[in-house]
Design a protein around this motif. Structure first.
Motif, PDB file in Angstrom:
ATOM      1  N   LYS A 100       0.822  -1.297  -0.128  1.00 45.60           N
ATOM      2  CA  LYS A 100      -0.042   0.034  -0.068  1.00 45.60           C
ATOM      3  C   LYS A 100       0.996   1.171  -0.104  1.00 45.60           C
ATOM      4  N   GLN A 107      -5.143  -0.457  -1.907  1.00 43.97           N
ATOM      5  CA  GLN A 107      -4.135  -1.644  -1.437  1.00 43.97           C
ATOM      6  C   GLN A 107      -4.460  -2.223  -0.064  1.00 43.97           C
ATOM      7  N   PRO A 109      -2.521  -3.711   2.698  1.00 47.23           N
ATOM      8  CA  PRO A 109      -1.059  -3.906   2.810  1.00 47.23           C
ATOM      9  C   PRO A 109      -0.347  -5.131   2.870  1.00 47.23           C
ATOM     10  N   GLY A 159      -9.554  -1.917   0.732  1.00 47.76           N
ATOM     11  CA  GLY A 159      -8.289  -1.975   1.283  1.00 47.76           C
ATOM     12  C   GLY A 159      -8.032  -2.845   2.266  1.00 47.76           C
TER      13      GLY A 159
END
Length: 437
Positions: A100, A107, A109, A159
């Motif tokens: 990310k 994104q 992580p 995310g």
């Protein structure tokens, strides 16, 4: 030797955790009040724990693999080493393989994160959840941003790593029991894929490869010791199981790494592991039909494109259904399908855009009407000016009366012209001769 190595690694991890401890307190444990957050693990799992030499309240570590879509829970055995007690299929994670970068890039992580009791959320809107601790020291040192990155239920992700409600209920219980047993924090290791020689060979040309090589060192050391590695950050990179030569030295995320070493047992085991890995890596490079790699994020530039898309979507704008995708050649791929988020903010934005469009239409029609009226006035004025000019020029075109005698004389003179158009000179001569006779 491995048992001795595991005990030594565990001791170093425990000492480091104690030094940086923010602590689990009684009030944080008592916050787990909703029934869903106090539900016990299934009897089958408890029986399996007992057979593997694990206490119900023993420490845990979680591992996540994006490409394989797996979340694993490892639990400490009585000998100090960890073993996998349960694994779950991740219901949904967003974005692509790779770390990310910034808030809004969608994104999930990758890296080494820490969960403490205060990060557990029994009242989550997504059934149950815990914050994985992004951004960590590495992320902050590298200017990466983001917040509220969770493992949660409801199978919905922007995310996060999203599980089913039943799955997160069990995962949450593992963490809760470990905290109640005295564990002050548990580690989450999030990887793009299982970092085998074959997978690393598949992704060797990826722009994220250097980052993944750094994560792999921690991955490998866990594989060797079966104990979560001690994680530090210096020079903007991860370092694992490092022991400073100066006991008072510290690891500064953006500063120079202090002189350090690892235990001799770990060094020997790691070198042996790497020798075996390199042989497998070389073999993987010669494989004729390897599994094709999955799409990955192409760095900060693509992260910014997606973040802009995310922010426009959050405002309720009508945008492409899927976020833009940066290609290796620098072009941006977007879908033709358009839409907006189905929410109150999206509906408000749709109403506002409709109102603005109507105002624009009315303004354009008014402008066209004014332009037509102005053109008509200009045309009318031009017509009047032309008429006046014609009227002023008309008297000059009438022949004057005083010129009539001149016209008669001209006519008489014309009679003296021969049929050929020349003057009648010889006729005049003949007339004079006849007068003589």
């Amino acid at each position: 030797m491995l048992a001795k190595l595991a005990r030594a690694t565990l001791l170093s991890v425990t000492v480091a955790a104690s030094a940086a401890l923010i602590g689990c307190n009684e009030s944080s444990i008592k916050d787990f009040v909703p029934a869903k957050a106090t539900k016990e693990l299934p009897p089958a799992i408890l029986t399996k724990m007992s057979s593997m030499g694990m206490q119900r309240n023993a420490p845990i570590v979680a591992r996540i693999f994006k490409e394989e879509g797996k979340l694993e829970i490892w639990k400490q055995k009585t000998n100090g080493r960890y073993a996998m007690i349960a694994d779950y299929n991740i219901c949904k994670w967003s974005g692509q393989l790779g770390p990310k970068y910034i808030e809004g890039d969608r994104q999930a992580p990758e890296g080494f994160y820490t969960v403490r009791p205060g990060q557990m959320n029994p009242n989550s809107n997504y059934y149950l959840a815990f914050n994985i601790g992004y951004p960590n020291a590495y992320d902050r040192a590298n200017g990466r941003t983001g917040s509220n990155l969770m493992v949660h239920g409801a199978c919905s992700s922007s995310g996060c790593y999203s599980m089913t409600d039943e799955q997160i209920g069990q995962i949450y219980a593992f963490g809760r029991d470990a905290f109640q047993g005295g564990q002050t924090e548990f580690q989450i290791q999030a990887f793009p894929f299982r970092m085998t020689a074959e997978n690393m060979a598949r992704y060797r040309n990826d722009p994220n490869y250097k980052f993944w090589q750094m994560l792999k060192e921690g991955y490998d050391q866990f594989e060797i010791t079966k104990v979560p590695p001690k994680v530090d950050v210096c020079e903007k990179r991860y370092v694992f199981n490092r022991i400073p030569e100066n006991p008072n030295a510290i690891f500064s995320p953006t500063g120079a790494c202090p002189s350090s070493t690892t235990s001799p047992e770990l060094q020997t085991a790691y070198q042996s592991y790497q020798s075996t890995y390199q042989a497998a890596f070389d073999k993987a490079l010669k494989k004729s039909n390897p599994l094709p790699p999955r799409p990955t994020i192409l760095g900060l530039e693509e992260a910014k494109l997606v973040a802009d898309w995310t922010h426009r979507r959050a405002r309720g704008e009508r945008i492409t259904i899927e976020p833009p995708d940066l290609q290796a050649d620098g072009t941006v791929k977007v879908t033709d399908r358009m839409g907006r988020i189905d929410s109150e903010v999206g509906r408000k934005m749709a109403a506002k855009e409709a109102t603005d469009a109507e105002k624009k239409r009315i303004a354009e029609e008014k402008a066209l009407a004014l332009a037509a009226e102005k053109a008509a006035k200009i045309a009318e004025k031009a017509a009047k000016e032309r008429a006046a000019a014609v009227a002023a020029a008309a008297p000059e075109q009438q022949p004057p009366q005083a010129d009539a005698p001149v016209a008669a004389t001209a006519a008489a003179q014309t009679e003296e012209v021969t049929t050929s158009g020349a003057p009648s000179f010889f006729g005049a001569v003949r007339k004079r001769i006849s007068n003589i006779f």
